[in-house]
Design a protein around this motif. Structure first.
Motif, short mmCIF file in Angstrom:
data_model
loop_
_atom_site.label_atom_id
_atom_site.label_comp_id
_atom_site.label_asym_id
_atom_site.label_seq_id
_atom_site.Cartn_x
_atom_site.Cartn_y
_atom_site.Cartn_z
N ILE A 167 11.03 3.52 0.22
CA ILE A 167 11.76 4.50 -0.59
C ILE A 167 12.50 5.49 0.30
N ILE A 168 11.86 5.93 1.37
CA ILE A 168 12.52 6.84 2.31
C ILE A 168 13.75 6.17 2.92
N HIS A 169 13.62 4.91 3.27
CA HIS A 169 14.75 4.15 3.82
C HIS A 169 15.88 4.08 2.79
N LEU A 170 15.54 3.86 1.54
CA LEU A 170 16.55 3.79 0.48
C LEU A 170 17.26 5.13 0.32
N HIS A 171 16.49 6.21 0.35
CA HIS A 171 17.10 7.54 0.28
C HIS A 171 18.06 7.77 1.44
N GLU A 172 17.63 7.40 2.64
CA GLU A 172 18.43 7.67 3.84
C GLU A 172 19.70 6.83 3.88
N HIS A 173 19.62 5.58 3.46
CA HIS A 173 20.75 4.66 3.65
C HIS A 173 21.61 4.46 2.40
N ASP B 122 0.85 -1.19 0.00
CA ASP B 122 0.00 0.00 0.00
C ASP B 122 0.89 1.24 0.00
N PRO B 123 0.32 2.44 -0.14
CA PRO B 123 1.17 3.63 -0.23
C PRO B 123 2.12 3.82 0.94
N ASP B 124 1.70 3.51 2.17
CA ASP B 124 2.58 3.66 3.32
C ASP B 124 3.77 2.71 3.23
N THR B 125 3.51 1.46 2.88
CA THR B 125 4.58 0.47 2.79
C THR B 125 5.62 0.87 1.76
N ALA C 203 4.10 9.52 -3.45
CA ALA C 203 5.01 10.65 -3.63
C ALA C 203 4.91 11.69 -2.52
N PRO C 204 3.70 12.13 -2.12
CA PRO C 204 3.64 13.10 -1.01
C PRO C 204 4.22 12.55 0.29
N ARG C 205 4.00 11.28 0.58
CA ARG C 205 4.57 10.68 1.79
C ARG C 205 6.10 10.67 1.74
N VAL C 206 6.63 10.32 0.57
CA VAL C 206 8.08 10.28 0.44
C VAL C 206 8.68 11.67 0.61
N ARG C 207 8.11 12.65 -0.05
CA ARG C 207 8.65 14.00 0.01
C ARG C 207 8.56 14.58 1.42
N GLU C 208 7.46 14.30 2.10
CA GLU C 208 7.32 14.78 3.47
C GLU C 208 8.29 14.05 4.40
N GLY C 209 8.47 12.74 4.18
CA GLY C 209 9.40 11.97 5.00
C GLY C 209 10.83 12.45 4.84
#
Length: 349
Positions: free
Chosen positions: A298-304, A290-293, A336-342
């Motif tokens: 993706i946020i984890h990939l960006h961070e690490h 789902d969108p949260d998952t 996309a909004p969740r990723v950008r906010e995260g």
């Protein structure tokens, strides 16, 4: 952080009906997918070059040009062009043309290609696999420079002080190097100061690719490039639905069928549900849920890993067009909004 979609324009049999779309039907569907990706605010759409019956996109620039009048902002890139078996002059001209008619939205992503059907088709020997890529990349980069081109090599006729037209709107026309994850590719891209894209697919942990990004940045810094200005992308198979269960069960049939076709072709072990479930876990290379998952992964990939662009490859194998369109819609409006906010919160922390 840029987010987008990539496709190989699959035309494999539908696992439920056995029906195979014609190449023409699937090409028209992809135009609709590009238009939707633009409408829901995604940043980029990529089309991969292939020359076999189960993929319809032998000419990515022509396909993407069909969507230009129907879009306003989305960037259009190959994903990838098999540069080793192509004529760099024609590649440059095709994408310079796409750049002009799109108002400066074209990019070229080049690679050696894990599919090799284009080599005999265009008269190249696989024994020259590495040499062809190096030589043709050298020419492609020279073509981006303004003015006349003088060039000679082993695998293509020389260019004797000639200009290449049309000139693109962007100067220079963006060229990315794509890799399946070899250290040599990371170092080459960094040394040249080119944007770098990693295909993270299969039975791998995406976080492990931080090593390749580190090599890329070290090589870029050593060559005198501004590392802070170099984009880094990843590409992974995935699918978004309203719930995790719908996504997992909706994406498995075509992924199972398609992966096993490739397993037979490459002489690899068969692909099973356990492989799929492992790959869709938080530390796996499938971005399915789902969108949260999907956003959390993706946020984890960006961070690490340190990426600045993520391409979701959907479909994998043939899926009903309505399901693909809904996945793109959810990716643009919910993920996309969740990723950008995260990512914004990470920067503020």
């Amino acid at each position: 952080m840029e987010l987008g979609i990539s496709t190989f324009v699959e035309t494999t049999p539908d696992v439920n009906t056995g029906v195979t779309l014609s190449h023409a039907e699937r090409l028209r569907e992809v135009v609709e997918e590009i238009v939707l990706a633009d409408q829901v605010g995604l940043d980029v759409y990529g089309v991969g070059e292939h020359h076999r019956p189960d993929f319809a996109a032998s000419s990515p620039a022509v396909l993407m040009a069909a969507a230009v009048p129907l879009t306003t902002r989305i960037r259009l890139t190959s994903a990838v062009m098999i540069l080793s078996s192509a004529d760099p002059v024609r590649v440059f001209q095709d994408f310079a043309t796409l750049d002009g008619i799109s108002g400066g939205r074209a990019e070229i992503m080049v690679g050696r290609g894990s599919f090799v059907e284009s080599f005999p088709l265009f008269g190249y020997d696989l024994k020259d696999y590495e040499e062809l890529f190096d030589e043709k990349l050298d020419l492609l980069l020279k073509l981006r420079e303004p003015g006349k081109v003088s060039w000679s090599g082993k695998h293509r006729p020389a260019i004797p002080n000639l200009e290449i037209y049309p000139r693109p709107e962007q100067n220079p026309l963006p060229v990315w190097i794509a890799s399946a994850g070899t250290p040599e590719s990371a170092v080459r891209a960094g040394t040249l100061g080119l944007p770098f894209a990693l295909a993270i697919i299969g039975n791998v942990n995406p976080s492990d690719y931080a090593m390749h990004v580190r090599l890329y940045k070290e090589a870029a810094a050593k060559a005198g490039h501004d590392v802070s200005k170099l984009p880094i992308a990843t590409h992974s198979h995935g699918y978004v639905a309203e719930t995790d269960e719908l996504a997992v069960e909706g994406f498995f049939p075509s992924t199972h069928a398609r992966t096993n076709v490739r397993a037979v072709e490459k002489g690899l072990p068969s692909y099973h549900r356990a492989d799929y479930d492992a790959a869709r876990s938080f530390d796996g290379a499938l971005y399915v849920g789902d969108p949260d998952t999907v956003a959390r992964k993706i946020i984890h990939l960006h961070e690490h890993v340190g990426i600045t662009r993520f391409l979701l490859h959907v479909p994998h194998g043939s899926m009903p067009h309505a399901q693909v369109m809904q996945a793109i819609r959810l990716f643009g409006t919910e993920v996309a909004p969740r990723v950008r906010e995260g990512i914004k919160r990470l920067k503020q922390a």
